[in-house]
Design a protein around this motif. Structure first.
Motif, PDB file in Angstrom:
ATOM      1  N   TYR A  45      -8.330  16.187 -12.570  1.00  0.00           N
ATOM      2  CA  TYR A  45      -7.125  15.566 -12.542  1.00  0.00           C
ATOM      3  C   TYR A  45      -7.160  14.021 -12.763  1.00  0.00           C
ATOM      4  O   TYR A  45      -8.087  13.633 -11.868  1.00  0.00           O
ATOM      5  CB  TYR A  45      -6.005  15.732 -11.488  1.00  0.00           C
ATOM      6  N   TRP A  46      -6.480  13.309 -13.346  1.00  0.00           N
ATOM      7  CA  TRP A  46      -6.417  11.953 -13.665  1.00  0.00           C
ATOM      8  C   TRP A  46      -5.065  11.458 -13.098  1.00  0.00           C
ATOM      9  O   TRP A  46      -3.851  12.056 -13.571  1.00  0.00           O
ATOM     10  CB  TRP A  46      -6.354  11.469 -14.978  1.00  0.00           C
ATOM     11  N   ILE A  47      -4.946  10.793 -12.006  1.00  0.00           N
ATOM     12  CA  ILE A  47      -3.563  10.149 -11.430  1.00  0.00           C
ATOM     13  C   ILE A  47      -3.625   8.598 -11.601  1.00  0.00           C
ATOM     14  O   ILE A  47      -4.556   8.121 -10.922  1.00  0.00           O
ATOM     15  CB  ILE A  47      -3.730  10.871  -9.974  1.00  0.00           C
ATOM     16  N   ASN A  48      -2.670   8.160 -11.996  1.00  0.00           N
ATOM     17  CA  ASN A  48      -2.647   6.576 -12.341  1.00  0.00           C
ATOM     18  C   ASN A  48      -1.270   6.213 -11.830  1.00  0.00           C
ATOM     19  O   ASN A  48      -0.121   6.974 -11.816  1.00  0.00           O
ATOM     20  CB  ASN A  48      -2.812   6.738 -13.797  1.00  0.00           C
ATOM     21  N   LEU A  49      -1.386   5.068 -11.269  1.00  0.00           N
ATOM     22  CA  LEU A  49      -0.167   4.240 -11.082  1.00  0.00           C
ATOM     23  C   LEU A  49      -0.415   2.699 -11.256  1.00  0.00           C
ATOM     24  O   LEU A  49      -1.509   2.304 -10.932  1.00  0.00           O
ATOM     25  CB  LEU A  49       0.351   4.300  -9.489  1.00  0.00           C
ATOM     26  N   GLY A  50       0.454   2.088 -12.254  1.00  0.00           N
ATOM     27  CA  GLY A  50       0.484   0.625 -12.443  1.00  0.00           C
ATOM     28  C   GLY A  50       1.055   0.332 -13.486  1.00  0.00           C
ATOM     29  O   GLY A  50       1.704   1.250 -14.249  1.00  0.00           O
ATOM     30  N   PRO A  51       1.095  -0.993 -13.924  1.00  0.00           N
ATOM     31  CA  PRO A  51       1.696  -1.422 -15.013  1.00  0.00           C
ATOM     32  C   PRO A  51       0.875  -1.562 -16.407  1.00  0.00           C
ATOM     33  O   PRO A  51      -0.173  -1.330 -16.174  1.00  0.00           O
ATOM     34  CB  PRO A  51       2.160  -2.934 -14.623  1.00  0.00           C
ATOM     35  N   ARG A  74       0.860  -1.367  -0.062  1.00  0.00           N
ATOM     36  CA  ARG A  74      -0.022   0.159  -0.104  1.00  0.00           C
ATOM     37  C   ARG A  74       0.997   1.335   0.150  1.00  0.00           C
ATOM     38  O   ARG A  74       0.318   2.107  -0.678  1.00  0.00           O
ATOM     39  CB  ARG A  74      -0.952   0.000   1.144  1.00  0.00           C
ATOM     40  N   GLU A  75       1.747   1.254   0.739  1.00  0.00           N
ATOM     41  CA  GLU A  75       2.968   2.151   0.866  1.00  0.00           C
ATOM     42  C   GLU A  75       3.501   2.627  -0.688  1.00  0.00           C
ATOM     43  O   GLU A  75       3.561   3.881  -1.125  1.00  0.00           O
ATOM     44  CB  GLU A  75       3.974   1.986   1.504  1.00  0.00           C
ATOM     45  N   ALA A  76       3.594   1.509  -1.491  1.00  0.00           N
ATOM     46  CA  ALA A  76       4.197   1.914  -2.936  1.00  0.00           C
ATOM     47  C   ALA A  76       3.220   2.292  -3.754  1.00  0.00           C
ATOM     48  O   ALA A  76       3.398   2.953  -4.711  1.00  0.00           O
ATOM     49  CB  ALA A  76       4.982   0.221  -3.136  1.00  0.00           C
ATOM     50  N   CYS A  77       1.920   1.605  -3.717  1.00  0.00           N
ATOM     51  CA  CYS A  77       0.890   2.006  -4.761  1.00  0.00           C
ATOM     52  C   CYS A  77      -0.341   2.971  -4.285  1.00  0.00           C
ATOM     53  O   CYS A  77      -0.757   3.727  -5.051  1.00  0.00           O
ATOM     54  CB  CYS A  77       0.312   0.561  -5.008  1.00  0.00           C
ATOM     55  N   TYR A  78      -0.561   2.863  -2.910  1.00  0.00           N
ATOM     56  CA  TYR A  78      -1.723   3.985  -2.664  1.00  0.00           C
ATOM     57  C   TYR A  78      -1.075   5.268  -2.054  1.00  0.00           C
ATOM     58  O   TYR A  78      -1.640   6.241  -2.271  1.00  0.00           O
ATOM     59  CB  TYR A  78      -2.419   3.304  -1.460  1.00  0.00           C
ATOM     60  N   LEU A  79      -0.163   5.381  -1.537  1.00  0.00           N
ATOM     61  CA  LEU A  79       0.443   6.525  -0.818  1.00  0.00           C
ATOM     62  C   LEU A  79       0.801   7.582  -1.601  1.00  0.00           C
ATOM     63  O   LEU A  79       0.405   8.811  -1.474  1.00  0.00           O
ATOM     64  CB  LEU A  79       1.732   6.158   0.145  1.00  0.00           C
ATOM     65  N   PRO A  80       1.382   7.253  -2.788  1.00  0.00           N
ATOM     66  CA  PRO A  80       1.578   8.251  -4.047  1.00  0.00           C
ATOM     67  C   PRO A  80       0.403   8.852  -4.437  1.00  0.00           C
ATOM     68  O   PRO A  80       0.245  10.342  -4.703  1.00  0.00           O
ATOM     69  CB  PRO A  80       2.333   7.526  -4.973  1.00  0.00           C
ATOM     70  N   ILE A  81      -0.766   8.103  -4.398  1.00  0.00           N
ATOM     71  CA  ILE A  81      -2.032   8.735  -5.059  1.00  0.00           C
ATOM     72  C   ILE A  81      -2.614   9.485  -4.085  1.00  0.00           C
ATOM     73  O   ILE A  81      -2.982  10.719  -4.458  1.00  0.00           O
ATOM     74  CB  ILE A  81      -3.014   7.492  -5.251  1.00  0.00           C
ATOM     75  N   VAL A  87       4.358   2.781 -13.876  1.00  0.00           N
ATOM     76  CA  VAL A  87       4.479   4.283 -14.177  1.00  0.00           C
ATOM     77  C   VAL A  87       3.318   4.872 -13.193  1.00  0.00           C
ATOM     78  O   VAL A  87       2.397   4.432 -12.889  1.00  0.00           O
ATOM     79  CB  VAL A  87       4.172   4.430 -15.784  1.00  0.00           C
ATOM     80  N   PHE A  88       3.930   5.970 -12.739  1.00  0.00           N
ATOM     81  CA  PHE A  88       3.152   6.917 -12.092  1.00  0.00           C
ATOM     82  C   PHE A  88       2.868   8.235 -12.682  1.00  0.00           C
ATOM     83  O   PHE A  88       3.800   8.825 -13.005  1.00  0.00           O
ATOM     84  CB  PHE A  88       3.701   7.187 -10.761  1.00  0.00           C
ATOM     85  N   PHE A  89       1.721   8.703 -13.167  1.00  0.00           N
ATOM     86  CA  PHE A  89       1.677  10.019 -13.697  1.00  0.00           C
ATOM     87  C   PHE A  89       0.400  10.851 -13.254  1.00  0.00           C
ATOM     88  O   PHE A  89      -0.796  10.118 -12.997  1.00  0.00           O
ATOM     89  CB  PHE A  89       1.483   9.983 -15.335  1.00  0.00           C
ATOM     90  N   THR A  90       0.321  12.062 -13.597  1.00  0.00           N
ATOM     91  CA  THR A  90      -0.798  12.942 -13.360  1.00  0.00           C
ATOM     92  C   THR A  90      -1.085  13.792 -14.571  1.00  0.00           C
ATOM     93  O   THR A  90      -0.114  14.324 -15.295  1.00  0.00           O
ATOM     94  CB  THR A  90      -0.447  14.033 -12.411  1.00  0.00           C
ATOM     95  N   GLU A 128       5.301  12.740 -14.357  1.00  0.00           N
ATOM     96  CA  GLU A 128       5.379  11.371 -14.848  1.00  0.00           C
ATOM     97  C   GLU A 128       6.759  10.676 -14.110  1.00  0.00           C
ATOM     98  O   GLU A 128       7.751  11.307 -14.031  1.00  0.00           O
ATOM     99  CB  GLU A 128       5.701  11.246 -16.546  1.00  0.00           C
ATOM    100  N   GLU A 129       6.468   9.578 -13.595  1.00  0.00           N
ATOM    101  CA  GLU A 129       7.494   8.763 -13.015  1.00  0.00           C
ATOM    102  C   GLU A 129       7.602   7.329 -13.452  1.00  0.00           C
ATOM    103  O   GLU A 129       6.503   6.722 -13.441  1.00  0.00           O
ATOM    104  CB  GLU A 129       7.474   8.758 -11.570  1.00  0.00           C
ATOM    105  N   LYS A 130       8.501   6.861 -14.006  1.00  0.00           N
ATOM    106  CA  LYS A 130       8.678   5.678 -14.509  1.00  0.00           C
ATOM    107  C   LYS A 130       9.556   4.754 -13.495  1.00  0.00           C
ATOM    108  O   LYS A 130      10.278   5.233 -12.561  1.00  0.00           O
ATOM    109  CB  LYS A 130       9.513   5.613 -16.012  1.00  0.00           C
ATOM    110  N   ASP A 131       9.434   3.530 -13.855  1.00  0.00           N
ATOM    111  CA  ASP A 131      10.274   2.489 -12.774  1.00  0.00           C
ATOM    112  C   ASP A 131       9.770   2.657 -11.373  1.00  0.00           C
ATOM    113  O   ASP A 131      10.608   2.641 -10.456  1.00  0.00           O
ATOM    114  CB  ASP A 131      11.598   2.677 -13.140  1.00  0.00           C
TER     115      ASP A 131
END
Length: 361
Positions: A288-294, A128-135, A352-355, A329-332
């Motif tokens: 805003y659309w905020i996304n994180l995932g493969p 959750r720290e890796a996937c939810y917290l940035p959102i 990838v994480f982007f707004t 945008e953040e990759k990796d």
């Protein structure tokens, strides 16, 4: 003709519901068969080999006990599923025979069990720290409480799973709705959000179906307590809800949400372009659309299913063509999904994480 079509659609929905219920009900039978196979394999060994494994059968008995306990939790999950959507029973009639579920459905049941770990246990904290917290942090940055009333900011979380991300966003004071299509997830989220009101009140054994790549024997029967927080303890006047149904069919009204947050979601589409267009349509101008995932593309290897698989490079071009402006945008971004942290085999995504913002005009 319209009445006949609605009846056919209602019947298909009923059959789908019964299929999912039946998969949950079949869990113990299906899992016990695997334990039985292990017992038979052991019994086929020579006496000299059996003597080398003095505790083997005892461990299989323990695994079976864990299966039985998991099934008790599953019974609680499906107990209230009857009246989740409408006030009528979904028990099969005499004409509707229970058909043994497919391997695909049983995989979904096991995934749902592991989803409790990811979303509602201390063991899932790192995921959750890796996937939810940035959102959550990005939402707080785009809609700072010092400059707006968070309760007036509407956030949608499609593919909400068991609802933890949507819960965390609502906990920050934002008006948040989670959306989920999978009945497996909807039944489980209904249980966790509406029936679990004490911390660590339930126990699951999420890794008992992993028969390979175990470092220690006890890793397979490791327990997990949930929930790690009380889902009922949200701030006063919180606006948090879950909506059931297909994302593309439910959300058609334009300019509705201030933010759409997607985590491990956009690659669940048959056509990812339709998802992007829908997100753009339902966002308010300036939203805003905020996304994180493969980009796993869930339908890519399923026969007779439409699946459009784009590289991230192609996806970015589509996002811009639809009208979005990518602001961040953040990759990796290293992330996992229902990963067993003690397994000798681990899958890690380079997400990838982007707004992206919908322009004001």
């Amino acid at each position: 003709m319209e009445d006949e079509n609605s009846k056919d659609e209602e019947q298909l929905e009923r059959e789908h519901f019964l299929r999912i219920i039946n998969a949950f009900k079949y869990y113990r039978i299906h899992s016990s068969k695997r334990v039985k196979n292990a017992v038979e394999s052991f019994q086929s060994l020579s006496d000299s080999h059996k003597k080398m494994l003095p505790g083997y059968l005892d461990n299989l008995t323990l695994i079976q006990n864990c299966v039985d306990h998991n099934y008790e939790i599953i019974q609680l999950v499906i107990k209230d599923a009857e009246y989740m959507f409408e006030n009528k029973t979904h028990e099969p009639t005499e004409d509707e025979k229970e058909v043994p579920p497919t391997q695909f459905d049983m995989d979904k049941v096991r995934t749902t069990i592991k989803q409790f770990v990811r979303d509602w246990s201390a063991d899932g904290h790192s995921e959750r720290e890796a996937c939810y917290l940035p959102i959550v942090m990005e939402i707080c940055e785009k809609f700072p409480k010092s400059k707006c009333d968070p309760s007036k900011i509407s956030v949608l979380v499609p593919g909400a799973g068991l609802g933890r991300l949507a819960y965390e966003i609502a906990k920050q004071g934002y008006s948040c709705q989670g959306n989920e299509w999978s009945l497996f997830m909807l039944m489980a989220s209904n249980f966790i959000l509406n029936k679990c009101n004490a911390v660590k009140s339930f126990t699951l054994y999420p890794w008992i179906h992993q028969w390979t790549n175990n470092t220690y024997t006890e890793d397979q029967t490791a327990s997990c307590k949930f929930p790690d927080v009380n889902p009922a303890e949200l701030p006063p006047n919180s606006n948090f809800s879950m909506a059931a149904g297909d994302f593309l069919e439910i959300y058609t009204d334009p300019d509705t949400f201030d933010c759409v947050a997607t985590v491990f979601f956009i690659d669940t589409a048959h056509c990812i372009i339709s998802y992007i267009e829908t997100i753009y349509n339902i966002l308010k101008p300036g939203g805003y659309w905020i996304n994180l995932g493969p980009l796993l593309y869930h339908y890519s290897d399923i026969p007779n299913e439409v699946s459009i698989e784009l590289s991230y490079e192609e996806l970015k071009k589509v996002i811009k063509q639809v009208g979005f402006v990518i602001q961040r945008e953040e990759k990796d971004v290293r992330s996992t999904y229902t990963q067993n942290p003690k397994s000798m085999l681990r899958y890690e995504y380079s997400s990838v994480f982007f707004t992206a913002q919908k322009p004001v005009s």
